[in-house]
Design an enzyme around this catalytic site. Sequence first.
Site, PDB file in Angstrom:
ATOM      1  N   GLU A  49     -31.067 -21.995 -22.905  1.00 21.38           N
ATOM      2  CA  GLU A  49     -30.989 -22.549 -21.717  1.00 21.38           C
ATOM      3  C   GLU A  49     -31.777 -22.112 -20.483  1.00 21.38           C
ATOM      4  O   GLU A  49     -31.658 -21.893 -19.301  1.00 21.38           O
ATOM      5  CB  GLU A  49     -29.673 -22.579 -21.044  1.00 21.38           C
ATOM      6  N   HIS A 103     -25.626 -29.448 -24.240  1.00 27.05           N
ATOM      7  CA  HIS A 103     -25.417 -28.027 -24.011  1.00 27.05           C
ATOM      8  C   HIS A 103     -26.169 -27.210 -23.339  1.00 27.05           C
ATOM      9  O   HIS A 103     -26.007 -26.539 -22.226  1.00 27.05           O
ATOM     10  CB  HIS A 103     -25.169 -27.412 -25.478  1.00 27.05           C
ATOM     11  N   GLU A 104     -27.503 -27.344 -23.534  1.00 26.28           N
ATOM     12  CA  GLU A 104     -28.480 -26.552 -22.898  1.00 26.28           C
ATOM     13  C   GLU A 104     -28.774 -27.032 -21.616  1.00 26.28           C
ATOM     14  O   GLU A 104     -28.715 -26.286 -20.355  1.00 26.28           O
ATOM     15  CB  GLU A 104     -29.825 -26.653 -23.389  1.00 26.28           C
ATOM     16  N   HIS A 119     -25.748 -25.903 -19.313  1.00 25.96           N
ATOM     17  CA  HIS A 119     -26.021 -24.519 -18.646  1.00 25.96           C
ATOM     18  C   HIS A 119     -26.487 -24.433 -17.272  1.00 25.96           C
ATOM     19  O   HIS A 119     -26.334 -23.459 -16.507  1.00 25.96           O
ATOM     20  CB  HIS A 119     -26.926 -23.742 -19.747  1.00 25.96           C
ATOM     21  N   GLU A 140     -20.477 -19.572 -22.114  1.00 24.75           N
ATOM     22  CA  GLU A 140     -20.717 -20.265 -23.171  1.00 24.75           C
ATOM     23  C   GLU A 140     -19.396 -21.148 -23.307  1.00 24.75           C
ATOM     24  O   GLU A 140     -19.394 -22.343 -23.709  1.00 24.75           O
ATOM     25  CB  GLU A 140     -20.984 -19.602 -24.397  1.00 24.75           C
ATOM     26  N   ASP A 166     -25.544  -8.620 -28.902  1.00 26.14           N
ATOM     27  CA  ASP A 166     -26.128  -9.978 -30.014  1.00 26.14           C
ATOM     28  C   ASP A 166     -24.577 -10.444 -30.601  1.00 26.14           C
ATOM     29  O   ASP A 166     -24.401 -11.287 -31.353  1.00 26.14           O
ATOM     30  CB  ASP A 166     -27.129  -9.845 -30.780  1.00 26.14           C
ATOM     31  N   TYR A 225     -17.595 -19.747 -27.328  1.00 25.99           N
ATOM     32  CA  TYR A 225     -17.836 -21.056 -27.312  1.00 25.99           C
ATOM     33  C   TYR A 225     -16.631 -21.951 -27.450  1.00 25.99           C
ATOM     34  O   TYR A 225     -16.417 -22.756 -26.438  1.00 25.99           O
ATOM     35  CB  TYR A 225     -18.848 -21.505 -28.373  1.00 25.99           C
TER      36      TYR A 225
HETATM   37 ZN    ZN Z   1     -24.910 -21.972 -24.730  1.00 26.99          ZN
END
Ligand code: ZN
Length: 633
Positions: free
Chosen positions: A304, A328-329, A332, A351, A406, A414
């Site tokens: 994003e 989704h992006e 953001h 998220e 990560d 999410y």
């Molecule tokens: Zn995302």
Amino acid sequence: MKSAILATTLSAIFALGGCAGQGNTNPTSHTASSDTLTNAAVNIESGKDYHSFSNPEQISVTHLALDLDVNFDKKVISGDVQLTVKRMQEGNNTLVLDTRDLTIKGVTANGMPVPYSLGKEDSFLGAPLSITVPEGTNKVTVSYQTSPQASGVQWLTPAQTAGKQHPFLFTQSQAIHARSFMPLQDSPQVRVTYSATVHTPKELLAVMSASNDPDTARDGVYEFNMPQPIPAYLIALAVGDLQFKPMGKRTGVYAEPALLDAAADEFADTESMLEVTEKTYGPYRWDRYDLLILPPSFPFGGMENPRLSFITPTVIAGDKSLVSLIAHELAHSWSGNTVTNATWRDLWLNEGFTTYLTYRIMQMVYGDNRYNMEAVLGRQDLQADIDSLAADDEILAIDLRGRDPDAVFSNIPYEKGALFLRELEQKVGRDNFDQFLLNYFEHFAFQSITTDQFMAYLNDTLLNDYADKLSSERIHQWIFQPGIPQGAPVPHSNAFKIVDDARNQWLNGELQAKDIDAKDWVVHQWLYFLNNMPETLSQDQLAELDAVFDLTQSKNNEIAHSWLLMAVENWYEPALPRVHSYLVSIGRNKLVKPIYKALSQTPKGKVLAQKAFAEAKPGYHPLTVKANEGFVD
Ligand SMILES: [Zn+2]
């Protein structure tokens, strides 16, 4: 970001001795207390960034001015970054930045060298760069060069692009890879504005997560400005043979010429998505919203980066079936880029809210049927992670101390985050919840917040207004306990009922594949059909499905993924050449990793995995290599 390196085994891959954050002396810059925490991670200091060496509570960077040269022959970016700083504590002149694999050539202030030292390298945090900022100045300039192995920079040869004529470069900063690209305070709680001059080969175009001028002269020198303060993980650069095509008044797409028209057609609804989101959640605060289509090696679905989302070409399906990624992006831009997480532990605020908004945007643009199908599929993805993750990793406010951040990118932040918000919506009513979200984005605009800050805000607003419908115990359970609370919303889709019926009848032998009435099925129904098959199917069953539905040759990358995974798990040989070509043509980790993992379970599968990995590796992003190399040892 979407999506999502399944954390199932990533935590194992990335679990490197408990050295994270050592040397990081950040006290919290947020005041909320953590005495409300109820889980085992009670000693986590709310707001403390365990993944940055920087010291913004003493001296904070507020602006970056970059002057960079992109050298494709040497695979390095070199140049200067001038950092503007603000002293937060009287008399403290030591600025601490994050770096990883950078060569520091010098540090100056007002043209004069100033003392600096590069600390000891940590295996995944990189090394701190300490700089003495002279009294009376608030600017220092660092001259530096990246390494060809920089974790956040991928260099592609012409052969690895769609057009095959020119090289391509793109960066991926989230979670903590910006520090491999420039020295800076690489913590999401530090927001900076930036400007940049980027020098490239003349025939290429550079774009950034900033103001991009579609009509700029293609002369190898490009200027950018990002006037809104953003966290480091949103700083992004790409360079390639890019062209631009507008899609709407404020939206357009950058891509290699070969992909441009297909991308603009596929994502033509972006402007409508922008409009409905504004109507419900308040104004879009970032001027333009453009998409950049990357080569297939991009390790994620999308990123994003503000004003310019980076998008995998694997969602160009020809029928808009995978455009929830764009929703989704875009979402953001509200949840994430406008209000983001202060530390990676708080990622669910980013998220989870974005995933919730994604469903809502898809419903507003495409209707209830699609909303329900996507919610059911999302709920199944969540369940798969709940079934495989360690309990501690099922907690929204996850403990990431001593781990690579990560590792947080599972379906928990999410889909569990989104399900939590869906429950709040159901309890207080949709209109009331939309009003709450609109106020929340306004209240915290351009801030990076902690879970505690969110809970305090929730306490003052929804919990206060709907004390008869909500309880803080229930909210604590959602945020600090593993699993999914009993009584959580259960999404339901009528469109999947006929799919369940067809699958069951076929499995029971009551129906042949050729008699399944699937001609009107949409991609979501195919995914639901395949993903809910039993683990074991016979060769005859697989051959029957393949003969009737031509699944091995599916052009839809998600359907192909589900089918090829089944083919590997049941060792269906006619599909194996396609497994190979799939793995060497796509670098999106969500699509390749489960296949590598399945292949690694048997000796003959491992041989196939090793062959594909060896062939694909030069084109894979470092993150995709890192996530999969354990499967081909
Ligand atoms: Zn995302």
